[in-house]
Design a protein around this motif. Sequence first.
Motif, PDB file in Angstrom:
ATOM      1  N   HIS A   1       0.827  -1.208   0.000  1.00 28.64           N
ATOM      2  CA  HIS A   1       0.000   0.000   0.000  1.00 28.64           C
ATOM      3  C   HIS A   1       0.860   1.256   0.000  1.00 28.64           C
ATOM      4  O   HIS A   1       0.650   2.172  -0.812  1.00 28.64           O
ATOM      5  CB  HIS A   1      -0.928  -0.024   1.215  1.00 28.64           C
ATOM      6  CG  HIS A   1      -1.674   1.251   1.441  1.00 28.64           C
ATOM      7  ND1 HIS A   1      -2.506   1.810   0.489  1.00 28.64           N
ATOM      8  CD2 HIS A   1      -1.711   2.091   2.527  1.00 28.64           C
ATOM      9  CE1 HIS A   1      -3.022   2.931   0.967  1.00 28.64           C
ATOM     10  NE2 HIS A   1      -2.565   3.120   2.191  1.00 28.64           N
ATOM     11  N   VAL A   2       1.849   1.315   0.880  1.00 28.49           N
ATOM     12  CA  VAL A   2       2.673   2.513   1.014  1.00 28.49           C
ATOM     13  C   VAL A   2       3.515   2.755  -0.230  1.00 28.49           C
ATOM     14  O   VAL A   2       3.659   3.896  -0.686  1.00 28.49           O
ATOM     15  CB  VAL A   2       3.574   2.404   2.262  1.00 28.49           C
ATOM     16  CG1 VAL A   2       4.567   3.562   2.316  1.00 28.49           C
ATOM     17  CG2 VAL A   2       2.724   2.378   3.533  1.00 28.49           C
ATOM     18  N   MET A   3       4.067   1.677  -0.806  1.00 33.02           N
ATOM     19  CA  MET A   3       4.956   1.818  -1.951  1.00 33.02           C
ATOM     20  C   MET A   3       4.219   1.823  -3.290  1.00 33.02           C
ATOM     21  O   MET A   3       4.851   1.905  -4.342  1.00 33.02           O
ATOM     22  CB  MET A   3       5.997   0.700  -1.933  1.00 33.02           C
ATOM     23  CG  MET A   3       6.892   0.696  -0.693  1.00 33.02           C
ATOM     24  SD  MET A   3       7.826   2.220  -0.492  1.00 33.02           S
ATOM     25  CE  MET A   3       8.864   2.198  -1.945  1.00 33.02           C
TER      26      MET A   3
ATOM     27  N   LYS B   1      -0.256   1.341   9.301  1.00 32.99           N
ATOM     28  CA  LYS B   1      -0.395   0.418  10.438  1.00 32.99           C
ATOM     29  C   LYS B   1      -1.650   0.711  11.226  1.00 32.99           C
ATOM     30  O   LYS B   1      -2.400  -0.201  11.606  1.00 32.99           O
ATOM     31  CB  LYS B   1       0.843   0.533  11.338  1.00 32.99           C
ATOM     32  CG  LYS B   1       0.841  -0.417  12.528  1.00 32.99           C
ATOM     33  CD  LYS B   1       0.450   0.268  13.811  1.00 32.99           C
ATOM     34  CE  LYS B   1       1.483   1.307  14.219  1.00 32.99           C
ATOM     35  NZ  LYS B   1       1.180   1.937  15.533  1.00 32.99           N
ATOM     36  N   ASP B   2      -1.947   2.001  11.466  1.00 31.69           N
ATOM     37  CA  ASP B   2      -3.154   2.365  12.210  1.00 31.69           C
ATOM     38  C   ASP B   2      -4.415   1.918  11.474  1.00 31.69           C
ATOM     39  O   ASP B   2      -5.368   1.406  12.081  1.00 31.69           O
ATOM     40  CB  ASP B   2      -3.193   3.875  12.441  1.00 31.69           C
ATOM     41  CG  ASP B   2      -2.100   4.345  13.399  1.00 31.69           C
ATOM     42  OD1 ASP B   2      -1.536   3.495  14.108  1.00 31.69           O
ATOM     43  OD2 ASP B   2      -1.818   5.564  13.423  1.00 31.69           O
ATOM     44  N   GLU B   3      -4.421   2.105  10.158  1.00 31.11           N
ATOM     45  CA  GLU B   3      -5.581   1.695   9.361  1.00 31.11           C
ATOM     46  C   GLU B   3      -5.731   0.178   9.373  1.00 31.11           C
ATOM     47  O   GLU B   3      -6.845  -0.356   9.470  1.00 31.11           O
ATOM     48  CB  GLU B   3      -5.407   2.201   7.921  1.00 31.11           C
ATOM     49  CG  GLU B   3      -6.641   2.054   7.047  1.00 31.11           C
ATOM     50  CD  GLU B   3      -7.740   3.056   7.375  1.00 31.11           C
ATOM     51  OE1 GLU B   3      -8.844   2.916   6.820  1.00 31.11           O
ATOM     52  OE2 GLU B   3      -7.496   3.962   8.200  1.00 31.11           O
ATOM     53  N   MET B   4      -4.626  -0.539   9.281  1.00 32.56           N
ATOM     54  CA  MET B   4      -4.663  -1.999   9.305  1.00 32.56           C
ATOM     55  C   MET B   4      -5.236  -2.509  10.616  1.00 32.56           C
ATOM     56  O   MET B   4      -6.113  -3.387  10.629  1.00 32.56           O
ATOM     57  CB  MET B   4      -3.234  -2.540   9.122  1.00 32.56           C
ATOM     58  CG  MET B   4      -3.098  -4.053   9.170  1.00 32.56           C
ATOM     59  SD  MET B   4      -1.373  -4.572   9.303  1.00 32.56           S
ATOM     60  CE  MET B   4      -1.081  -4.277  11.054  1.00 32.56           C
ATOM     61  N   LEU B   5      -4.762  -1.958  11.733  1.00 37.51           N
ATOM     62  CA  LEU B   5      -5.263  -2.402  13.030  1.00 37.51           C
ATOM     63  C   LEU B   5      -6.738  -2.071  13.199  1.00 37.51           C
ATOM     64  O   LEU B   5      -7.504  -2.852  13.784  1.00 37.51           O
ATOM     65  CB  LEU B   5      -4.442  -1.759  14.155  1.00 37.51           C
ATOM     66  CG  LEU B   5      -2.980  -2.185  14.267  1.00 37.51           C
ATOM     67  CD1 LEU B   5      -2.306  -1.456  15.427  1.00 37.51           C
ATOM     68  CD2 LEU B   5      -2.859  -3.684  14.459  1.00 37.51           C
ATOM     69  N   ALA B   6      -7.157  -0.924  12.685  1.00 37.17           N
ATOM     70  CA  ALA B   6      -8.561  -0.534  12.820  1.00 37.17           C
ATOM     71  C   ALA B   6      -9.493  -1.535  12.130  1.00 37.17           C
ATOM     72  O   ALA B   6     -10.602  -1.774  12.590  1.00 37.17           O
ATOM     73  CB  ALA B   6      -8.772   0.867  12.236  1.00 37.17           C
ATOM     74  N   HIS B   7      -9.029  -2.143  11.036  1.00 36.37           N
ATOM     75  CA  HIS B   7      -9.876  -3.076  10.281  1.00 36.37           C
ATOM     76  C   HIS B   7      -9.691  -4.531  10.683  1.00 36.37           C
ATOM     77  O   HIS B   7     -10.607  -5.342  10.496  1.00 36.37           O
ATOM     78  CB  HIS B   7      -9.588  -2.941   8.778  1.00 36.37           C
ATOM     79  CG  HIS B   7     -10.176  -1.712   8.155  1.00 36.37           C
ATOM     80  ND1 HIS B   7      -9.565  -0.481   8.229  1.00 36.37           N
ATOM     81  CD2 HIS B   7     -11.326  -1.523   7.444  1.00 36.37           C
ATOM     82  CE1 HIS B   7     -10.296   0.415   7.586  1.00 36.37           C
ATOM     83  NE2 HIS B   7     -11.369  -0.190   7.107  1.00 36.37           N
ATOM     84  N   THR B   8      -8.521  -4.890  11.190  1.00 37.68           N
ATOM     85  CA  THR B   8      -8.216  -6.324  11.367  1.00 37.68           C
ATOM     86  C   THR B   8      -7.935  -6.735  12.813  1.00 37.68           C
ATOM     87  O   THR B   8      -7.651  -7.902  13.063  1.00 37.68           O
ATOM     88  CB  THR B   8      -7.007  -6.726  10.496  1.00 37.68           C
ATOM     89  OG1 THR B   8      -5.841  -5.999  10.929  1.00 37.68           O
ATOM     90  CG2 THR B   8      -7.272  -6.420   9.026  1.00 37.68           C
TER      91      THR B   8
ATOM     92  N   TYR C   1      -6.316  -2.586  -2.286  1.00 39.46           N
ATOM     93  CA  TYR C   1      -6.067  -2.317  -0.871  1.00 39.46           C
ATOM     94  C   TYR C   1      -7.369  -2.344  -0.079  1.00 39.46           C
ATOM     95  O   TYR C   1      -7.453  -2.981   0.979  1.00 39.46           O
ATOM     96  CB  TYR C   1      -5.381  -0.962  -0.740  1.00 39.46           C
ATOM     97  CG  TYR C   1      -5.243  -0.450   0.669  1.00 39.46           C
ATOM     98  CD1 TYR C   1      -4.435  -1.097   1.594  1.00 39.46           C
ATOM     99  CD2 TYR C   1      -5.922   0.706   1.081  1.00 39.46           C
ATOM    100  CE1 TYR C   1      -4.297  -0.617   2.889  1.00 39.46           C
ATOM    101  CE2 TYR C   1      -5.783   1.193   2.369  1.00 39.46           C
ATOM    102  CZ  TYR C   1      -4.980   0.523   3.271  1.00 39.46           C
ATOM    103  OH  TYR C   1      -4.853   0.998   4.561  1.00 39.46           O
ATOM    104  N   ARG C   2      -8.384  -1.669  -0.590  1.00 37.58           N
ATOM    105  CA  ARG C   2      -9.672  -1.640   0.119  1.00 37.58           C
ATOM    106  C   ARG C   2     -10.292  -3.035   0.180  1.00 37.58           C
ATOM    107  O   ARG C   2     -10.900  -3.417   1.191  1.00 37.58           O
ATOM    108  CB  ARG C   2     -10.628  -0.661  -0.558  1.00 37.58           C
ATOM    109  CG  ARG C   2     -10.225   0.810  -0.412  1.00 37.58           C
ATOM    110  CD  ARG C   2     -11.340   1.736  -0.828  1.00 37.58           C
ATOM    111  NE  ARG C   2     -11.671   1.590  -2.233  1.00 37.58           N
ATOM    112  CZ  ARG C   2     -11.112   2.306  -3.210  1.00 37.58           C
ATOM    113  NH1 ARG C   2     -10.186   3.202  -2.918  1.00 37.58           N
ATOM    114  NH2 ARG C   2     -11.469   2.128  -4.469  1.00 37.58           N
TER     115      ARG C   2
END
Length: 278
Positions: free
Chosen positions: A109-111, A187-194, A119-120
């Motif tokens: 996602h970042v790169m 990382k924050d977005e990943m943790l929020a969803h998973t 990604y979504r």
Amino acid sequence: MGRRLPRAVYEKELLRLQVELVRLQEWVRTEGARLVVVFEGRDAAGKGGTIKRVAEHLNPRVARIAALPVPTERERTQWYFQRYVEHLPGAGEIALFDRSWYNRAGVEHVMGFCTAPEYRRFLAQCPVFERLLTDDGILLRKYWFSVSDAVQEERFRNRLRDPTRRWKLSPMDLQSITRWEAYSRAKDEMLAHTDVPYAPWYVVESDDKRSARVNMIAHLLSTVPYHEVRPSVLELPPRPAPTGYRRTPRERQTYVPDHAAGLVRQGPSGAGERTSRP
């Protein structure tokens, strides 16, 4: 950064925990359990060293490390999770993922290695995928290794100076310095969803590698309801009497040169400089 765990304390506790890991392994093997441990985090956060200590005394036929390379052209056309599925454990096995399907939530996602829709879709499908795993009885544990920017940079510099670890540093790793905030947001977005009840994330503070290793292993052991399995009673059989076999003369075989004997003759001053084990 807090006080570093003293080496003597660390090595004593690490050995105790590794003995428990062997007991956990035997429980997994005899009970036919399936254990998946996901190691994620920033570059130089200490994932690899922890995995090495986890697997150090385990049977590689039971506990396997999955560290997948860049996907092939064919794999890029598959369902994203497909290439990870074949590395999931069978009955009586442990899979240690040195990075995992969460590559899509981080570096891809970042790169810009995946599209925004991909990604979504990952963020939507990942909790469903992990629900399928846990509903089928797989024990899934996910660890995020958290390292500060100063310690990460220090470890990168150490890798540049150490010829035995320089291979760990790639141009992609250096991007994690210039894109620190982008990785933090990802990382924050990943943790929020998973970070879900049936497959929660556990964060490991890893500025001190020794503390991170024993903390992670102790936690893993505390989350699995294993018990000690009594090993089979084994006895060495008596060695049979000789029947006349004679060993092949040494001069008929090619032996490895005795490099060690040369080191003994040189003495301590002749040994090369060694890097201490962290």
